[in-house]
Design a protein around this motif. Structure first.
Motif, PDB file in Angstrom:
ATOM      1  N   VAL A  63      32.244  -2.844 -59.867  1.00  0.00           N
ATOM      2  CA  VAL A  63      31.272  -2.026 -59.131  1.00  0.00           C
ATOM      3  C   VAL A  63      30.358  -2.911 -58.288  1.00  0.00           C
ATOM      4  O   VAL A  63      30.088  -2.599 -57.124  1.00  0.00           O
ATOM      5  CB  VAL A  63      30.459  -1.148 -60.104  1.00  0.00           C
ATOM      6  N   LEU A  64      29.913  -4.016 -58.836  1.00  0.00           N
ATOM      7  CA  LEU A  64      29.062  -4.927 -58.086  1.00  0.00           C
ATOM      8  C   LEU A  64      29.815  -5.551 -56.910  1.00  0.00           C
ATOM      9  O   LEU A  64      29.267  -5.685 -55.809  1.00  0.00           O
ATOM     10  CB  LEU A  64      28.532  -6.021 -59.015  1.00  0.00           C
ATOM     11  N   PHE A  65      31.073  -5.901 -57.122  1.00  0.00           N
ATOM     12  CA  PHE A  65      31.904  -6.446 -56.047  1.00  0.00           C
ATOM     13  C   PHE A  65      32.077  -5.419 -54.925  1.00  0.00           C
ATOM     14  O   PHE A  65      31.959  -5.755 -53.747  1.00  0.00           O
ATOM     15  CB  PHE A  65      33.266  -6.874 -56.606  1.00  0.00           C
ATOM     16  N   MET A  66      32.359  -4.174 -55.289  1.00  0.00           N
ATOM     17  CA  MET A  66      32.508  -3.118 -54.278  1.00  0.00           C
ATOM     18  C   MET A  66      31.188  -2.869 -53.545  1.00  0.00           C
ATOM     19  O   MET A  66      31.186  -2.570 -52.358  1.00  0.00           O
ATOM     20  CB  MET A  66      33.002  -1.825 -54.931  1.00  0.00           C
ATOM     21  N   HIS A  67      30.090  -3.010 -54.256  1.00  0.00           N
ATOM     22  CA  HIS A  67      28.778  -2.858 -53.633  1.00  0.00           C
ATOM     23  C   HIS A  67      28.607  -3.862 -52.494  1.00  0.00           C
ATOM     24  O   HIS A  67      28.193  -3.513 -51.398  1.00  0.00           O
ATOM     25  CB  HIS A  67      27.681  -3.037 -54.679  1.00  0.00           C
ATOM     26  N   PHE A  68      28.944  -5.111 -52.761  1.00  0.00           N
ATOM     27  CA  PHE A  68      28.790  -6.128 -51.735  1.00  0.00           C
ATOM     28  C   PHE A  68      29.807  -5.975 -50.617  1.00  0.00           C
ATOM     29  O   PHE A  68      29.524  -6.315 -49.471  1.00  0.00           O
ATOM     30  CB  PHE A  68      28.861  -7.530 -52.343  1.00  0.00           C
ATOM     31  N   LEU A  69      30.974  -5.432 -50.900  1.00  0.00           N
ATOM     32  CA  LEU A  69      31.952  -5.180 -49.847  1.00  0.00           C
ATOM     33  C   LEU A  69      31.509  -4.053 -48.920  1.00  0.00           C
ATOM     34  O   LEU A  69      31.794  -4.077 -47.723  1.00  0.00           O
ATOM     35  CB  LEU A  69      33.311  -4.831 -50.445  1.00  0.00           C
ATOM     36  N   LEU A  70      30.820  -3.064 -49.465  1.00  0.00           N
ATOM     37  CA  LEU A  70      30.433  -1.891 -48.683  1.00  0.00           C
ATOM     38  C   LEU A  70      29.045  -1.992 -48.058  1.00  0.00           C
ATOM     39  O   LEU A  70      28.568  -1.032 -47.476  1.00  0.00           O
ATOM     40  CB  LEU A  70      30.508  -0.641 -49.563  1.00  0.00           C
ATOM     41  N   LEU A  71      28.391  -3.136 -48.176  1.00  0.00           N
ATOM     42  CA  LEU A  71      27.042  -3.268 -47.617  1.00  0.00           C
ATOM     43  C   LEU A  71      27.008  -3.085 -46.109  1.00  0.00           C
ATOM     44  O   LEU A  71      25.995  -2.663 -45.554  1.00  0.00           O
ATOM     45  CB  LEU A  71      26.446  -4.628 -47.972  1.00  0.00           C
ATOM     46  N   GLN A  72      28.090  -3.371 -45.428  1.00  0.00           N
ATOM     47  CA  GLN A  72      28.130  -3.263 -43.973  1.00  0.00           C
ATOM     48  C   GLN A  72      28.325  -1.834 -43.474  1.00  0.00           C
ATOM     49  O   GLN A  72      28.140  -1.560 -42.307  1.00  0.00           O
ATOM     50  CB  GLN A  72      29.253  -4.157 -43.422  1.00  0.00           C
ATOM     51  N   SER A  73      28.693  -0.923 -44.386  1.00  0.00           N
ATOM     52  CA  SER A  73      28.952   0.451 -43.990  1.00  0.00           C
ATOM     53  C   SER A  73      27.648   1.184 -43.689  1.00  0.00           C
ATOM     54  O   SER A  73      26.663   1.060 -44.408  1.00  0.00           O
ATOM     55  CB  SER A  73      29.702   1.168 -45.111  1.00  0.00           C
ATOM     56  N   ASN A  74      27.648   1.975 -42.623  1.00  0.00           N
ATOM     57  CA  ASN A  74      26.467   2.766 -42.263  1.00  0.00           C
ATOM     58  C   ASN A  74      26.325   4.002 -43.149  1.00  0.00           C
ATOM     59  O   ASN A  74      25.248   4.576 -43.250  1.00  0.00           O
ATOM     60  CB  ASN A  74      26.551   3.201 -40.799  1.00  0.00           C
ATOM     61  N   ASP A  75      27.413   4.443 -43.759  1.00  0.00           N
ATOM     62  CA  ASP A  75      27.372   5.629 -44.624  1.00  0.00           C
ATOM     63  C   ASP A  75      26.830   5.318 -46.006  1.00  0.00           C
ATOM     64  O   ASP A  75      26.643   6.208 -46.813  1.00  0.00           O
ATOM     65  CB  ASP A  75      28.777   6.224 -44.764  1.00  0.00           C
ATOM     66  N   TYR A  76      26.578   4.084 -46.279  1.00  0.00           N
ATOM     67  CA  TYR A  76      26.152   3.603 -47.592  1.00  0.00           C
ATOM     68  C   TYR A  76      24.621   3.646 -47.642  1.00  0.00           C
ATOM     69  O   TYR A  76      23.953   2.693 -47.269  1.00  0.00           O
ATOM     70  CB  TYR A  76      26.703   2.193 -47.767  1.00  0.00           C
ATOM     71  N   THR A  77      24.045   4.779 -48.105  1.00  0.00           N
ATOM     72  CA  THR A  77      22.599   4.982 -48.064  1.00  0.00           C
ATOM     73  C   THR A  77      21.887   4.152 -49.134  1.00  0.00           C
ATOM     74  O   THR A  77      22.502   3.665 -50.080  1.00  0.00           O
ATOM     75  CB  THR A  77      22.261   6.470 -48.289  1.00  0.00           C
ATOM     76  N   ILE A  78      20.580   4.027 -48.987  1.00  0.00           N
ATOM     77  CA  ILE A  78      19.774   3.244 -49.927  1.00  0.00           C
ATOM     78  C   ILE A  78      19.787   3.885 -51.317  1.00  0.00           C
ATOM     79  O   ILE A  78      19.780   3.177 -52.329  1.00  0.00           O
ATOM     80  CB  ILE A  78      18.331   3.052 -49.402  1.00  0.00           C
ATOM     81  N   GLU A  79      19.831   5.210 -51.375  1.00  0.00           N
ATOM     82  CA  GLU A  79      19.883   5.892 -52.669  1.00  0.00           C
ATOM     83  C   GLU A  79      21.182   5.558 -53.399  1.00  0.00           C
ATOM     84  O   GLU A  79      21.186   5.302 -54.602  1.00  0.00           O
ATOM     85  CB  GLU A  79      19.768   7.410 -52.505  1.00  0.00           C
TER      86      GLU A  79
END
Length: 105
Positions: free
Chosen positions: A24-40
């Motif tokens: 989950v942490l690895f996927m979090h860092f992979l998806l940081l560049q996505s605009n659909d990935y909200t702060i919540e």
């Protein structure tokens, strides 16, 4: 003669918790560049990842609170029909049959 480790399946749950937290942490860092990935959603992912790391450490280190977190996780797993329910039922039977609670401090 080899001795059977009764806690091995429970320890495997702990290692799986840590593995899930890592993924989950690895996927979090992979998806940081996505605009659909909200702060919540970012906060939710980090909290869930931290929960998995904490639960895994508690189970592996055989802490009493780790056992209670494992039981809470299994109760939540009942809702994951049908595979999660099967896993939770089998694990609760194993815990009851082998009196696993006695091994946690």
């Amino acid at each position: 003669m080899a001795q059977i480790d009764i806690l091995k399946p429970i320890k495997m749950f702990g290692y799986c918790f840590i593995l899930m937290g890592s993924v989950v942490l690895f996927m979090h860092f992979l998806l940081l560049q996505s605009n659909d990935y909200t702060i919540e959603f970012k906060c939710f992912v980090l909290i869930i990842s931290g929960f998995h790391f904490l639960a895994g450490a508690g189970v592996i280190l055989k802490k009493n609170w780790g056992f209670h977190v494992l039981k809470f996780y299994l109760y939540c797993l009942y809702l994951a029909l049908p595979v999660g329910t099967y896993i939770a039922i089998k694990t609760f039977k194993y815990i009851e049959q082998h009196k696993i609670e006695n091994y946690f401090k």
